[in-house]
Scaffold this active site. Structure first.
Site, PDB file in Angstrom:
ATOM      1  N   LEU C 221     -41.958   0.106  -6.291  1.00 53.63           N
ATOM      2  CA  LEU C 221     -40.814  -0.346  -5.502  1.00 53.63           C
ATOM      3  C   LEU C 221     -39.489   0.195  -6.048  1.00 53.63           C
ATOM      4  CD1 LEU C 221     -39.997  -2.238  -3.145  1.00 53.63           C
ATOM      5  CD2 LEU C 221     -39.631  -4.026  -4.850  1.00 53.63           C
ATOM      6  N   ASP C 222     -38.701   0.807  -5.182  1.00 59.79           N
ATOM      7  CA  ASP C 222     -37.345   1.250  -5.521  1.00 59.79           C
ATOM      8  C   ASP C 222     -37.311   2.283  -6.641  1.00 59.79           C
ATOM      9  OD1 ASP C 222     -36.537  -0.563  -3.621  1.00 59.79           O
ATOM     10  OD2 ASP C 222     -35.949  -2.097  -5.054  1.00 59.79           O
ATOM     11  N   ALA C 223     -38.428   2.947  -6.912  1.00 64.01           N
ATOM     12  CA  ALA C 223     -38.443   3.892  -8.032  1.00 64.01           C
ATOM     13  C   ALA C 223     -38.719   5.320  -7.593  1.00 64.01           C
ATOM     14  CB  ALA C 223     -39.471   3.451  -9.066  1.00 64.01           C
TER      15      ALA C 223
END
Lengths: 278, 278, 278, 278
Positions: C221-223
């Site tokens: 997530l979000d990376a």
């Protein structure tokens, strides 16, 4: 609780803030926010914008009467519940119109678009999903006067006229019909590149930034008080067409900010300049 | 005419602006500029910064006594003629120190550098042409306490301590010796990249902007109230060394702005955040 | 004359530029523009994007075969006449969707929106004037799999999926169905404020800039690799709602740039990072 | 390994990239980075900048001889080990001089300041800690010629002359003595506010951004090819003195970037414009 506002201007002297704040406190109004500025460029002039709550705007306005007299003050009191009405003038380019319609729709711009006026029909369909009436008013060479009479009729009662890539010069009579509340977006960082085709000019000059300027319209072309400006970085690879693409992004952002500040009464004209309590 | 200032904080309620403005008007002071803000995040708290002229700061301060009592107000009155004194703490990197010395010299930053304190000797020569005393206070592992005692001694009476790439953690005792008036420059856009080597972290994460953050130092590393931040655009071609080069430009600009706002009393701490009347 | 393009990646060594340019010259292709980059972070890897004219893309592609073999090169050849097709995934917020539809309409974004997929019905009407089909695919708790099967069916053949404030986590299976060509807009300056409600987090932390990040979606997530980021200045007066308003401006601008660079094949993934030949 | 560079210009036609890359590959040089641009504004002209390693610059230069002939190409080959030498011309303002001295000192600007030339003595002391010779060359009304003869003598052999707030007009003879390698910083966003006192002009016009422009000096005042520009936001509260303060920040940053790009041979003049391979 509703938040209303006062916009104040008067010759500068001691005690104005105390007088305004005291008058409001005297009627039980609470100051939520206040900005003030003294312009010392010429004869010092004082400007103030106050957001208040707790009393009706009429009550606050009446409480300002002694200050109007004692300080030679002009005071506008604005009912924060009223939604200002805009007329948007367009030609064929849609990016500024869409931006304003979108911002009004989602509430980021607290205004209502009462009419869109186009000298061409191209943008009529853009207005449909927003439920905003589009008025086609062709401007024929040599008969701007008749067109402006119709435009003024259509826009009766609006709080501001926004020239959103309208590409036409308006007359002094038009301006005075709207009490100077006519905003324009100019496609350059004024005062550079006054006049037509600024992206071609910018390309020829090889500038590394291009800009846009939102300003009040006055009788002198591109010389009215500036409300907002911004720029974007460009480079040698971009031809005038690409500069226009980037310019459109800057234009709509700058115009939307200027209109928002205008309808929130954050812009005060001071001679050829503006005070913007952003 | 000298312009002095008041910085006010109190629980929010009606009539504060009127009371402050009225008290100043009552002693013949003229408000040159005023900013105010109510923070409604928690229990509403009111903040105000006033620039005034026409009376001595002591007179204005005395006139605030009734308000201190009636509004549970804290008021600081600052003599605008006094030049604040800074201590600058450094290690080996010179860009922030040079910026502050230069800005003080040319008057853009209205402050006097009373002392530069370095845990290394590298930057001693930078201070010479500015006539600022450099104090070498090595910080030995396990004996920070003795070093801090000397540092506190050297900096007695300064208005603020600026950690200008000092690269050392200071103790709670150090912070309390300066009443929280300790500013630091962090080499990233906080809260991203807390801790060491943020340019390596930024490179590994492939960010497209790098930043810097000036903040008040608190006992929690990199978590103090933020005063100013800025960023610069970077791209895939830049290695960590190049990011550091660009980061240095951002760091010194951000720190210089934060220090200027601090010495002009434009920054008010409000819990973990700041109000900046820039 | 049509301009086509090549996107090249291979282990770095001498002579790659000469080999690519020579192969193109050998078939009478003219290089209009070329960008190249060697990433030395890990095992050196070479990337190149070439715009050429004068020969058909199939001819150029065939001419690259010897290089594929000799340099262990991956080459994508793109026909510049083909308009890429996008699927846009939305939930209830319209600003990113409108931006992309508008940019595709006016030609600033050279792509075609083949489908809009919403887990809610709110944005159906936004698509109507653009003539773009809207597909309502509710995502029920515990049955994401069935929803994703339908989504993948709808989006068969698109060149990229754009999560335009979709607010749902997608599965590894979904990602692999689109070969990693899934772009997301995150409402913060990553890696700050990972996760939900970044504007509340930003407000609590008192940051002076808020940002947005467009990135490729990965399983973490979000990376995923960052394509573009930008920020806007905020101040102490703004509550989380106002931060969201400003954030929306940044989000749509950042996402539109990222999508434009993606469809023009300007973005090359390099491990966890991107090379952007903007 | 040393990285050297080639700067190439010639009329545009097919096969140039292949010819340059092939010639370098033929002598065993490895291209580390390359940028190219074709200016199609007028008769198409091709520009290229190549960073290479693995062979001596003389070898590479010789390998370009056939291309000089076949493509009517001008090629400059630069030894990356050589540190370029600058002469900095100043008057009384120190911010640009300090910036350049500082950047050269810390290595962010890879150049050596061979001489500082001032028409006043004010900045002599600034040079002392940097070990840079300061030359006082007064420019008397009506005798610029003698002064320029001395200046040219002092600056013999420098790679570029930087007018860092020099505030004097230089003659065509001066310009030709330095082969056009004379950079100036103009205190406005050109082409707005040409001429003297731009901050007063900017204040009177009420602009919301002020800028600075670094450009090559030509015989037409303020009209030379622009290398870099930037702006900073200002508001109604700022008087001309405050605008100047902010302008100084922009000026030194813009000039330092322009000088860095110049000494790294990233700037190519193309008629009245520049190609900047930043």
């Amino acid at each position: 609780m509703a938040v209303h506002r006062l916009v104040v201007a008067c010759p500068d002297r001691s005690g104005i803030v105390a007088a305004v704040a005291g008058a409001l406190a005297g009627i039980g109004a609470n100051i939520v926010h206040a900005d003030q500025h003294t312009d010392r460029t010429r004869e010092p002039e004082f400007f103030m914008r106050v957001e208040f709550e707790g009393v009706a705007p009429e009550v606050a306005d009446a409480a300002m009467d002694p200050l109007r007299r004692d300080f030679a003050m002009t005071v506008r009191t604005i009912d924060g519940e009223t939604v200002p009405e805009l007329a948007i003038f367009v030609s064929k380019e849609d990016h500024c119109l869409r931006e304003l319609l979108h911002e009004c729709r989602n509430g980021d711009l607290r205004a209502r678009v009462g009419a869109v006026v186009g000298n061409h029909r191209e943008l009529e369909e853009v207005c449909v999903p927003y439920g905003v009436p589009f008025h086609h008013v062709p401007v024929l060479p040599g008969d701007r006067e008749a067109a402006e009479r119709r435009q003024i009729e259509i826009c009766r009662g609006v709080d501001a006229v926004v020239l959103a890539k309208y590409m036409q010069i308006v007359s002094p009579g038009f301006l005075s019909a709207f009490g100077g509340r006519v905003l324009n977006i100019h496609h350059s960082f004024l005062p550079a590149f006054v006049g037509a085709n600024p992206y071609r000019q910018a390309h020829d000059r090889g500038v590394k930034l291009i800009g846009a300027t939102a300003h009040y319209v006055t009788e002198v072309l591109d010389a009215g008080p500036i409300v907002e400006q911004d720029v974007a970085r460009v480079d040698h690879r971009m031809d005038p067409r690409e500069l226009r693409r980037i310019g459109r992004q800057v234009e709509r952002a700058v115009l939307a900010r200027a209109v928002r500040w205008h309808v929130e009464d954050r812009v005060i004209r001071s001679g050829d300049r503006t005070v913007v309590f952003a």
